[in-house]
Design an enzyme around this catalytic site. Structure first.
Site, PDB file in Angstrom:
ATOM      1  N   ARG A  88       0.839  -1.187   0.000  1.00  0.00           N
ATOM      2  CA  ARG A  88       0.000   0.000   0.000  1.00  0.00           C
ATOM      3  C   ARG A  88       0.883   1.250   0.000  1.00  0.00           C
ATOM      4  NH1 ARG A  88      -1.918  -3.616   3.823  1.00  0.00           N
ATOM      5  NH2 ARG A  88      -4.023  -4.441   3.459  1.00  0.00           N
TER       6      ARG A  88
ATOM      7  N   LYS B  56      -1.971  -2.040   7.518  1.00  0.00           N
ATOM      8  CA  LYS B  56      -3.348  -1.606   7.718  1.00  0.00           C
ATOM      9  C   LYS B  56      -4.098  -2.494   8.702  1.00  0.00           C
ATOM     10  CE  LYS B  56      -7.557  -0.459   5.150  1.00  0.00           C
ATOM     11  NZ  LYS B  56      -8.188  -0.413   3.802  1.00  0.00           N
TER      12      LYS B  56
ATOM     13  N   HIS C 263      -4.092   3.704  -5.836  1.00  0.00           N
ATOM     14  CA  HIS C 263      -4.327   2.409  -5.193  1.00  0.00           C
ATOM     15  C   HIS C 263      -4.559   1.304  -6.221  1.00  0.00           C
ATOM     16  CE1 HIS C 263      -5.003   0.139  -1.534  1.00  0.00           C
ATOM     17  NE2 HIS C 263      -6.065  -0.414  -2.080  1.00  0.00           N
TER      18      HIS C 263
ATOM     19  N   ARG D  26      -1.867  -1.334  -6.640  1.00  0.00           N
ATOM     20  CA  ARG D  26      -1.904  -2.527  -5.774  1.00  0.00           C
ATOM     21  C   ARG D  26      -2.755  -3.611  -6.417  1.00  0.00           C
ATOM     22  NH1 ARG D  26      -1.356  -4.745  -0.588  1.00  0.00           N
ATOM     23  NH2 ARG D  26      -3.259  -5.424   0.456  1.00  0.00           N
TER      24      ARG D  26
ATOM     25  N   HIS E 130      -3.452  -9.739   2.659  1.00  0.00           N
ATOM     26  CA  HIS E 130      -4.902  -9.934   2.778  1.00  0.00           C
ATOM     27  C   HIS E 130      -5.193 -11.104   3.716  1.00  0.00           C
ATOM     28  CE1 HIS E 130      -4.850  -7.707  -1.150  1.00  0.00           C
ATOM     29  NE2 HIS E 130      -5.852  -7.111  -0.544  1.00  0.00           N
TER      30      HIS E 130
ATOM     31  N   TYR F  30      -9.218  -7.545  -4.889  1.00  0.00           N
ATOM     32  CA  TYR F  30      -8.015  -6.923  -5.418  1.00  0.00           C
ATOM     33  C   TYR F  30      -7.421  -7.699  -6.588  1.00  0.00           C
ATOM     34  CZ  TYR F  30      -7.632  -3.421  -1.748  1.00  0.00           C
ATOM     35  OH  TYR F  30      -7.859  -2.337  -0.932  1.00  0.00           O
TER      36      TYR F  30
END
Length: 330
Positions: free
Chosen positions: A199, A224, A282, A285, A308, A317
């Site tokens: 990220r 995150k 973003h 990513r 993830h 994603y």
């Protein structure tokens, strides 16, 4: 037996029972006072316990959100963003509602009003914040609520995840535009984002002490989801980091010594110069995660790299191109 008396122009009902604190409440009508006392005594007879609703009758939703902002929000990694969101919510009329009167109807009306000006994702975050604040008030702050009304409110449908990927020579255009820009950190940031799937905040928070070029590993202490992880570095990523390390005026601590706001502003200019106006930073990513699958890595391998925690989030994603999969079908 309850005591009903007139006090300062109102009718006061008081209920005393052994084992519980005395409860009293004032009403304009004597009949209302008598009814409240009868209902309260009936609850005591059935359960032997009557929760104290006095605090909920005196505390507004705004009071709870302020306390939540001051005590709970600072413990989160997204503290700054959530504090801004709560401060904006405090200006809404629903925050003047006392907790005893707050209903799911009030919050549904709030939802519908906000949907006229903001995206569904914003409303979902706001309702979730209210819901968690009420949960904390019940569990930790001694405020009795019969139920959490925010949990009864239907959330608007969340927007579909973006499926934007780099097309054609867009990556080359981005890098060429970065070379012509004023911000020298945009090109290495783009390369690292595409090659590692990190990220933006993870890249900007990366320190040299966490980079091992010999083992080709970048250690992320803060992510995150709150968990650290090791990210393997491709040859291209190693080449980029090596170039940054060899710069004579490089920062002693941070790999990219630049603020998130500076990157945001530089990206707006860069994507216009590159002619990719609909591309978000973003999305890089998304591109990186999709490329990992196209290279043949399995779900566990990709999730280890990307961080993830669930297949659902990883799927959001991942945007594989059908034409890139044809050759693997035989």
């Amino acid at each position: 037996m309850a005591t009903i008396r007139k006090l300062r122009g109102k009718w006061q009902a008081m209920v005393r029972r052994k084992g519980i604190a005395p409860r009293s409440k004032s009403f304009d009508k004597k009949s209302d006072a008598e009814k409240w006392a009868r209902d309260l005594e009936a609850q005591v007879d059935v359960s032997g316990y009557v929760p104290d609703t006095k605090i909920a009758e005196q505390t507004t939703l705004g009071d709870i959100l302020r306390r939540y902002r001051d005590e709970i929000t600072p413990t989160k990694r997204s503290a700054k963003t959530e504090a801004i969101r709560i401060n904006a919510m405090l200006r809404r009329d629903v925050c003047h509602r006392t907790l005893a009167l707050l209903s799911s109807t009030d919050l549904a009306a709030y939802r519908d009003q906000r949907l006229q000006t903001v995206a569904p994702a914003t409303i979902i975050r706001e309702l979730n914040t209210i819901s968690h604040a009420l949960d904390v008030a019940q569990r930790e702050w001694g405020i009795h609520l019969a139920r959490n009304p925010a949990k009864l409110v239907r959330r608007p449908s969340a927007p579909k995840g973006r499926s934007r990927r780099l097309e054609g020579d867009e990556e080359a255009k981005l890098l060429a535009a970065a070379d012509k820009g004023r911000n020298p950190w945009m090109k290495p940031l783009i390369v690292l984002a595409v090659e590692t799937g990190m990220r933006r905040g993870e890249i900007l928070g990366l320190r040299w002490e966490d980079v091992d070029l010999e083992r080709r590993i970048a250690h992320l202490l803060i992510t995150k989801n709150g968990e650290c992880r090791d990210v393997p570095l491709s040859s291209r990523a190693v080449e980029t980091l090596t170039g940054l390390m060899q710069q004579p005026d490089r920062d002693a601590e941070r790999v990219l010594p630049v603020s998130a706001n500076a990157i945001r502003l530089a990206w707006e200019h860069l994507r216009q110069r590159a002619g990719v106006g609909d591309l978000h930073i973003h999305d890089l990513r998304h591109e990186a995660v999709s490329r990992l699958f196209e290279k043949g890595l399995d779900i566990m391998e990709v999730s280890t790299i990307s961080g993830h925690k669930t297949l659902t989030m990883l799927k959001r994603y991942t945007h594989l191109r059908a034409e890139d999969l044809v050759g693997r079908l035989g």
